[in-house]
Design a protein around this motif. Structure first.
Motif, PDB file in Angstrom:
ATOM      1  N   ALA A 210      18.384  -8.282   5.223  1.00  0.00           N
ATOM      2  CA  ALA A 210      19.483  -7.846   6.150  1.00  0.00           C
ATOM      3  C   ALA A 210      20.693  -7.465   5.380  1.00  0.00           C
ATOM      4  CB  ALA A 210      20.093  -9.211   6.944  1.00  0.00           C
ATOM      5  N   GLY A 211      21.319  -6.363   5.821  1.00  0.00           N
ATOM      6  CA  GLY A 211      22.590  -5.628   5.138  1.00  0.00           C
ATOM      7  C   GLY A 211      22.182  -4.895   4.046  1.00  0.00           C
ATOM      8  N   VAL A 212      20.810  -4.640   3.752  1.00  0.00           N
ATOM      9  CA  VAL A 212      20.473  -3.702   2.440  1.00  0.00           C
ATOM     10  C   VAL A 212      20.177  -2.381   3.199  1.00  0.00           C
ATOM     11  CG1 VAL A 212      18.565  -3.022   0.920  1.00  0.00           C
ATOM     12  CG2 VAL A 212      19.552  -5.475   1.189  1.00  0.00           C
ATOM     13  N   VAL A 213      20.948  -1.185   2.855  1.00  0.00           N
ATOM     14  CA  VAL A 213      20.848   0.038   3.567  1.00  0.00           C
ATOM     15  C   VAL A 213      19.860   0.605   2.835  1.00  0.00           C
ATOM     16  CG1 VAL A 213      22.287   2.099   4.042  1.00  0.00           C
ATOM     17  CG2 VAL A 213      23.202  -0.048   3.914  1.00  0.00           C
ATOM     18  N   ASP A 214      19.568   1.039   1.530  1.00  0.00           N
ATOM     19  CA  ASP A 214      18.761   1.773   0.834  1.00  0.00           C
ATOM     20  C   ASP A 214      17.897   1.035  -0.077  1.00  0.00           C
ATOM     21  OD1 ASP A 214      17.407   3.922  -0.140  1.00  0.00           O
ATOM     22  OD2 ASP A 214      18.783   4.416  -1.400  1.00  0.00           O
ATOM     23  N   PRO A 215      17.010   0.179   0.420  1.00  0.00           N
ATOM     24  CA  PRO A 215      16.427  -0.734  -0.259  1.00  0.00           C
ATOM     25  C   PRO A 215      15.358  -0.237  -1.406  1.00  0.00           C
ATOM     26  CG  PRO A 215      14.881  -0.479   1.777  1.00  0.00           C
ATOM     27  CD  PRO A 215      16.402   0.352   1.704  1.00  0.00           C
ATOM     28  N   THR A 216      15.083  -0.708  -2.573  1.00  0.00           N
ATOM     29  CA  THR A 216      14.299  -0.801  -3.431  1.00  0.00           C
ATOM     30  C   THR A 216      13.225  -1.644  -3.395  1.00  0.00           C
ATOM     31  OG1 THR A 216      16.060  -0.422  -5.249  1.00  0.00           O
ATOM     32  CG2 THR A 216      13.949  -0.783  -6.261  1.00  0.00           C
ATOM     33  N   VAL A 217      12.080  -0.714  -3.411  1.00  0.00           N
ATOM     34  CA  VAL A 217      10.631  -1.299  -3.188  1.00  0.00           C
ATOM     35  C   VAL A 217       9.957  -1.327  -4.454  1.00  0.00           C
ATOM     36  CG1 VAL A 217       8.261  -1.133  -1.767  1.00  0.00           C
ATOM     37  CG2 VAL A 217      10.603  -0.630  -0.662  1.00  0.00           C
ATOM     38  N   VAL A 218       9.031  -2.236  -4.718  1.00  0.00           N
ATOM     39  CA  VAL A 218       8.193  -2.179  -5.674  1.00  0.00           C
ATOM     40  C   VAL A 218       6.803  -2.804  -5.582  1.00  0.00           C
ATOM     41  CG1 VAL A 218      10.058  -2.416  -7.496  1.00  0.00           C
ATOM     42  CG2 VAL A 218       8.788  -4.627  -6.735  1.00  0.00           C
ATOM     43  N   VAL A 219       5.837  -2.328  -6.124  1.00  0.00           N
ATOM     44  CA  VAL A 219       4.443  -2.926  -6.116  1.00  0.00           C
ATOM     45  C   VAL A 219       4.148  -3.866  -7.289  1.00  0.00           C
ATOM     46  CG1 VAL A 219       1.969  -2.590  -6.068  1.00  0.00           C
ATOM     47  CG2 VAL A 219       3.507  -1.118  -4.792  1.00  0.00           C
ATOM     48  N   MET A 220       3.821  -5.087  -6.878  1.00  0.00           N
ATOM     49  CA  MET A 220       3.755  -6.316  -7.966  1.00  0.00           C
ATOM     50  C   MET A 220       2.285  -6.677  -8.145  1.00  0.00           C
ATOM     51  SD  MET A 220       5.498  -9.977  -8.218  1.00  0.00           S
ATOM     52  CE  MET A 220       5.190 -11.032  -9.605  1.00  0.00           C
ATOM     53  N   THR A 221       1.821  -6.125  -9.472  1.00  0.00           N
ATOM     54  CA  THR A 221       0.444  -6.479  -9.831  1.00  0.00           C
ATOM     55  C   THR A 221       0.319  -7.511 -11.014  1.00  0.00           C
ATOM     56  OG1 THR A 221      -1.512  -5.416 -10.761  1.00  0.00           O
ATOM     57  CG2 THR A 221       0.587  -4.596 -11.703  1.00  0.00           C
ATOM     58  N   PRO A 222      -0.838  -8.163 -10.651  1.00  0.00           N
ATOM     59  CA  PRO A 222      -1.188  -9.227 -11.960  1.00  0.00           C
ATOM     60  C   PRO A 222      -1.616  -8.598 -13.246  1.00  0.00           C
ATOM     61  CG  PRO A 222      -2.821  -9.118 -10.450  1.00  0.00           C
ATOM     62  CD  PRO A 222      -1.857  -8.213  -9.889  1.00  0.00           C
ATOM     63  N   GLY A 223      -1.969  -6.864 -13.229  1.00  0.00           N
ATOM     64  CA  GLY A 223      -2.081  -6.557 -14.324  1.00  0.00           C
ATOM     65  C   GLY A 223      -3.478  -5.718 -14.301  1.00  0.00           C
ATOM     66  N   MET A 224      -3.698  -4.794 -15.498  1.00  0.00           N
ATOM     67  CA  MET A 224      -4.928  -4.001 -15.310  1.00  0.00           C
ATOM     68  C   MET A 224      -6.259  -4.574 -15.328  1.00  0.00           C
ATOM     69  SD  MET A 224      -4.627  -2.783 -19.479  1.00  0.00           S
ATOM     70  CE  MET A 224      -6.057  -1.486 -19.126  1.00  0.00           C
ATOM     71  N   TYR A 225      -6.254  -5.807 -15.406  1.00  0.00           N
ATOM     72  CA  TYR A 225      -7.362  -6.477 -15.662  1.00  0.00           C
ATOM     73  C   TYR A 225      -7.922  -7.018 -14.146  1.00  0.00           C
ATOM     74  CZ  TYR A 225      -7.192  -5.959 -20.556  1.00  0.00           C
ATOM     75  OH  TYR A 225      -7.192  -5.521 -21.810  1.00  0.00           O
ATOM     76  N   ASN A 226      -7.174  -6.856 -13.228  1.00  0.00           N
ATOM     77  CA  ASN A 226      -7.091  -7.144 -12.054  1.00  0.00           C
ATOM     78  C   ASN A 226      -8.312  -6.251 -11.053  1.00  0.00           C
ATOM     79  OD1 ASN A 226      -6.495  -7.028  -8.707  1.00  0.00           O
ATOM     80  ND2 ASN A 226      -6.347  -9.005  -9.368  1.00  0.00           N
ATOM     81  N   SER A 227      -9.032  -6.908 -10.401  1.00  0.00           N
ATOM     82  CA  SER A 227     -10.586  -6.059  -9.764  1.00  0.00           C
ATOM     83  C   SER A 227      -9.997  -4.898  -8.979  1.00  0.00           C
ATOM     84  CB  SER A 227     -11.267  -6.861  -8.907  1.00  0.00           C
ATOM     85  OG  SER A 227     -10.525  -7.483  -7.659  1.00  0.00           O
ATOM     86  N   ALA A 228      -8.475  -5.083  -8.339  1.00  0.00           N
ATOM     87  CA  ALA A 228      -7.909  -3.948  -7.654  1.00  0.00           C
ATOM     88  C   ALA A 228      -6.747  -3.173  -8.379  1.00  0.00           C
ATOM     89  CB  ALA A 228      -7.625  -4.437  -6.197  1.00  0.00           C
ATOM     90  N   TYR A 229      -6.734  -3.258  -9.630  1.00  0.00           N
ATOM     91  CA  TYR A 229      -5.530  -2.566 -10.333  1.00  0.00           C
ATOM     92  C   TYR A 229      -5.448  -1.212  -9.901  1.00  0.00           C
ATOM     93  CZ  TYR A 229      -2.525  -1.140 -13.866  1.00  0.00           C
ATOM     94  OH  TYR A 229      -1.316  -0.260 -14.508  1.00  0.00           O
ATOM     95  N   PHE A 230      -6.788  -0.411  -9.792  1.00  0.00           N
ATOM     96  CA  PHE A 230      -6.580   0.929  -9.492  1.00  0.00           C
ATOM     97  C   PHE A 230      -5.810   1.098  -8.280  1.00  0.00           C
ATOM     98  CE2 PHE A 230      -8.143   4.398  -6.533  1.00  0.00           C
ATOM     99  CZ  PHE A 230      -7.847   5.339  -7.324  1.00  0.00           C
ATOM    100  N   GLU A 231      -6.004   0.339  -7.192  1.00  0.00           N
ATOM    101  CA  GLU A 231      -5.515   0.444  -6.016  1.00  0.00           C
ATOM    102  C   GLU A 231      -3.775   0.167  -5.924  1.00  0.00           C
ATOM    103  OE1 GLU A 231      -7.150  -0.349  -2.114  1.00  0.00           O
ATOM    104  OE2 GLU A 231      -5.895  -1.895  -2.043  1.00  0.00           O
TER     105      GLU A 231
END
Length: 471
Positions: A210-231
């Motif tokens: 609430a109250g955030v006008v221009d939110p900053t969004v990120v994608v958080m990954t466990p890293g390149m060795y995760n099976s879905a890292y490409f995604e």
């Protein structure tokens, strides 16, 4: 020989279903050499782009290409309309259920679901009790697995509400088909799917604190060795947001910041692709180096939105699945549009007896299992495999459910021997924010082994492009 609903051909196996007419006419004009060349081209492109998945287990550390089939799976607009309505209804009820169990627990008090099924569930998080989340949305991204059986009726096989994967393959499969066969897209009015990253970003921004006008969004990954890292990398790039690991973030005064070359930058929405246990070493697994210390505190303070929410997994556990139709009736006072597959809960004495007596006819799954692991497909198993599995069920009956072996629908598929019918499922992706929305399509997974009902890529399955005809 068992009869299966063929999605391209009608009952006699000769007449083409009307919505496949244009494709069938095109296909009949293609030479075997042309198709073989196009198949080889698609494999080469996928390898160059790096569309692979990591393998766990005995082949750990290796990567495989998910086989791509160039015969599309086509669904008529009218069929999709009903399917979409059922998915929206189901995901709405699931979000209401998760909010309820972490607040008033009305569905438990009403006796609809036994309390022990929820509070003894490994995915139930006491830390989320009475925590308010933005817009009361917990499953912002849901991947619901759909199968067709009988005369082509749709059934929900599974709800994936934690960190559902596969949407990148939906998008890349479409790009591949448009590249290989542009003429098909002039002959057929196919609903687009390439706007999914824009829909996802809009959805994530809509549930900022609430109250955030221009939110900053990120994608958080466990890293390149995760099976879905490409995604993970693909979606971050497509949305135009940062791909981060836990070490890139820190918490100060219950606020999450991202380390940048210009100094700390506040983060408002985290599309996390990390399981609950690894998110915050101060709250969950102390040995996790993947998470962010203090993240749960910031979340509970309402300073950041996590998509999907912590504790969402309690609703996609296979022991909760049988109750979803009851949730729809309880929260929405509506009849379910989509049916569940009939399910035996081995924690119940009568269901256990039936399951043990019919193991050779049933599909038995671990309630926490995923990826095609920890399951028995009775008709395809040896006597020894069935007996070994019987002992596992007897030792821990509440850890298993059983379902009839469905006659899953088939679709023509290019395999080594030529074109042959293969079983498939469908995973549409449902987005929940200020509204519930979805692109017209999904990830079709196909079992490439003859007679196999297991479509998971980890078990040798492939994928197809999914076309929803807009006419």
């Amino acid at each position: 020989m068992a009869k299966f609903f063929d999605e391209m051909y009608s009952g006699d196996g000769v007449a083409v279903r009307k919505h496949y007419d244009e494709f069938a006419a095109w296909q009949s004009a293609q030479s075997a050499e042309t198709i073989a060349r196009k198949r080889a081209e698609s494999d080469l492109i996928f390898r160059r782009v790096g569309i692979t998945f990591a393998v766990y287990g005995n082949d750990a550390g290796t990567e495989r290409l998910i086989p791509f089939d160039i015969i599309p799976r086509i669904i008529h607009a009218a069929e999709w309309t009903r399917l979409e309505a059922g998915l929206v209804q189901r995901v709405k009820a699931l979000n209401m259920f998760i909010h309820d169990i972490y607040h008033g627990q009305n569905i438990v008090k009403a006796g609809v679901i036994p309390a022990e099924q929820i509070f003894n569930n490994a995915q139930y998080r006491r830390e989320m009790q009475d925590v308010n989340v933005a817009s009361d949305i917990y499953a912002h991204i849901a991947g619901v697995d759909i199968v067709r059986a009988g005369e082509g009726e749709f059934y929900v096989l599974e709800d994936n509400l934690r960190v559902p994967s596969g949407v990148s393959y939906m998008l890349e499969n479409r790009k591949m088909m448009m590249r290989l066969f542009p003429e098909l897209f002039t002959r057929n009015k196919i609903a687009p799917v390439d706007h999914y990253p824009d829909m996802l970003l809009d959805n994530l921004r809509s549930v900022a604190p609430a109250g955030v006008v221009d939110p900053t969004v990120v994608v958080m990954t466990p890293g390149m060795y995760n099976s879905a890292y490409f995604e993970h990398a693909f979606l971050a790039q497509q949305m135009g947001v940062e791909l981060v690991e836990g070490q890139d973030l820190f918490v100060d005064d219950d606020t999450v910041y991202m380390r940048t070359t210009r100094g700390p930058k506040r983060v408002d929405v985290i599309y996390r692709r990390i399981d609950d246990d690894y998110l915050d070493p101060l709250a969950f697994r102390a040995d996790s180096s993947l998470g962010v210390p203090g993240l749960l505190s910031a979340y509970r303070a309402g300073k950041v939105t996590l998509a999907n929410a912590i504790g969402t997994g309690v609703a996609d556990d296979k022991s909760i699945y049988p109750y979803v139709p009851d949730m729809i009736k309880f929260y929405l006072t509506e009849e379910p549009i989509l049916n569940n597959v009939p399910t035996y809960q081995c924690r119940k004495k009568e269901d256990l007896s039936y399951t043990l007596a019919n193991l050779d006819k049933l599909v038995v799954k671990e309630v926490h299992g995923a990826g095609g692991y920890g399951m028995l497909v009775g008709p395809a198993s040896s006597k020894q495999e069935i007996e070994d599995f019987r002992q596992r069920v007897i030792a821990k009956p509440d850890g298993y459910i059983a379902q009839p072996t469905l006659a899953l629908s088939v679709c023509p598929t290019y395999v080594e021997s030529g074109i042959a019918p293969r079983h498939l499922d469908l995973r549409p992706f449902v987005l929940s924010g200020k509204t519930v929305s979805m692109v017209k399509g999904g990830l079709t997974r196909v079992a490439l082994k003859e007679g196999s009902l297991v479509v998971n890529s980890s078990q040798g399955g492939g994928t197809k492009d999914t076309w929803i005809l807009e006419k």
